[in-house]
Scaffold this active site. Structure first.
Site, PDB file in Angstrom:
ATOM      1  N   HIS A   1      58.245 122.717  45.619  1.00 26.61           N
ATOM      2  CA  HIS A   1      56.798 122.966  45.688  1.00 26.61           C
ATOM      3  C   HIS A   1      56.544 124.193  46.567  1.00 26.61           C
ATOM      4  CE1 HIS A   1      52.534 122.438  46.390  1.00 26.61           C
ATOM      5  NE2 HIS A   1      52.521 121.615  45.355  1.00 26.61           N
TER       6      HIS A   1
ATOM      7  N   GLU B   1      52.837 126.411  38.883  1.00 27.15           N
ATOM      8  CA  GLU B   1      51.778 126.259  39.884  1.00 27.15           C
ATOM      9  C   GLU B   1      51.568 127.579  40.631  1.00 27.15           C
ATOM     10  OE1 GLU B   1      51.090 121.853  41.237  1.00 27.15           O
ATOM     11  OE2 GLU B   1      52.326 122.947  42.632  1.00 27.15           O
TER      12      GLU B   1
ATOM     13  N   SER C   1      44.252 123.236  41.165  1.00 24.26           N
ATOM     14  CA  SER C   1      42.807 122.998  41.014  1.00 24.26           C
ATOM     15  C   SER C   1      42.433 122.339  39.689  1.00 24.26           C
ATOM     16  CB  SER C   1      42.031 124.309  41.215  1.00 24.26           C
ATOM     17  OG  SER C   1      42.233 124.811  42.522  1.00 24.26           O
TER      18      SER C   1
ATOM     19  N   ASN D   1      50.216 114.330  42.918  1.00 29.16           N
ATOM     20  CA  ASN D   1      50.962 114.706  44.120  1.00 29.16           C
ATOM     21  C   ASN D   1      50.025 114.498  45.305  1.00 29.16           C
ATOM     22  OD1 ASN D   1      52.376 115.859  46.179  1.00 29.16           O
ATOM     23  ND2 ASN D   1      52.348 117.948  45.373  1.00 29.16           N
ATOM     24  N   TRP D   2      50.250 113.411  46.007  1.00 34.45           N
ATOM     25  CA  TRP D   2      49.357 113.091  47.129  1.00 34.45           C
ATOM     26  C   TRP D   2      49.643 113.927  48.374  1.00 34.45           C
ATOM     27  CZ3 TRP D   2      49.171 106.952  46.997  1.00 34.45           C
ATOM     28  CH2 TRP D   2      48.377 106.560  45.906  1.00 34.45           C
ATOM     29  N   LYS D   3      50.706 114.682  48.346  1.00 31.91           N
ATOM     30  CA  LYS D   3      51.083 115.516  49.503  1.00 31.91           C
ATOM     31  C   LYS D   3      51.127 114.651  50.772  1.00 31.91           C
ATOM     32  CE  LYS D   3      49.355 119.466  46.993  1.00 31.91           C
ATOM     33  NZ  LYS D   3      48.716 120.782  46.981  1.00 31.91           N
TER      34      LYS D   3
ATOM     35  N   GLY E   1      44.714 124.156  45.636  1.00 29.98           N
ATOM     36  CA  GLY E   1      43.744 123.730  46.643  1.00 29.98           C
ATOM     37  C   GLY E   1      42.594 124.695  46.838  1.00 29.98           C
TER      38      GLY E   1
END
Ligand code: 13P
Length: 218
Positions: free
Chosen positions: A95, A144, A181, A9-11, A150
């Site tokens: 998300h 998640e 993470s 997931n590159w956001k 993060g």
């Protein structure tokens, strides 16, 4: 050997040139892993570029990071399921960053799941614990926990497996994955757990070598 999903997931990261540089490096790596499905979820605008790259790769799939809760029409700024389906097979829904920053609640999440299914997209539903309600069967559920996203502070593999087990018991989904993470050093502590079927990776997927190491070590 169980099937594993390794999802990037590159956001909201990367310019076009950076996507090209990522691909240029990543395409040198040997991705012939029989039991691993790799899914890359870039920003919408980079889906066409990645689609042309993945055509040669059996094991790579594409996903979007969100979907409009509406059909096509007068919804300025939205990208709908019909449009996404031209480029991607999967879509991340719910998300926690969308729940926090864009006020997405359970009703919106359920509307988005319906849109995804309507247009033949496979949802990757993100949840923060086992207490959620969905109306449809979704392909993949990603556990998640917010504290782990993060922060370099992942959940313990034991707890992630426990939550995944509970989610599996209460839902029809076949695959439960963990996100928060994850990196190349800790990934296999999660994927070796019996009820964890893969990982959803943010920061560590932005670097092609680190993402490849994650796939390899999973
Ligand atoms: P990090 O891997 O950066 O913690 O992000 C996890 C995540 O939110 C993936 O969707």
């Amino acid at each position: 050997m169980k099937k594993l999903f390794i999802i990037a997931n590159w956001k909201s990261n990367k310019k076009e040139l950076e996507v090209k540089e990522w691909i240029d490096k990543f395409k040198n790596y040997d991705l012939r892993f029989k039991n691993k499905e790799i899914i890359i979820c870039p920003s919408f605008i980079h889906l066409p570029l990645l689609k042309s790259y993945i055509l040669d790769h059996e094991s790579i799939r594409l996903g979007a990071q969100d979907i409009s809760k509406f059909d096509e029409g007068a919804y300025t700024g939205e990208v709908n399921g019909k449009q996404i389906r031209e480029f991607a097979e999967y879509v991340i829904i719910g998300h926690s960053e969308r729940r926090q920053n864009f006020s997405e609640n359970e009703e919106v999440v359920n509307q988005k799941i319906k849109q995804a299914i309507k247009f033949g997209l496979k949802p990757i539903l993100c949840v923060q614990d086992q207490n959620f309600k969905i109306q449809e069967k979704v392909e993949i559920i990603a556990y998640e926990p917010v504290f782990a996203i993060g922060t370099n502070n992942p959940d313990t593999p034991e707890n992630a497996d426990l939550v995944s087990t509970k989610i599996k018991e209460n839902n029809l989904s076949n695959y439960i994955i963990y996100g928060g993470s994850v990196n190349s050093k800790n990934v296999n502590q999660f994927t070796q757990k019996p009820n964890i079927d893969g990982v959803l990776v943010g920061n560590a997927s932005l670097d092609p070598l680190e993402f490849f190491e994650i796939i390899k070590n999973a």
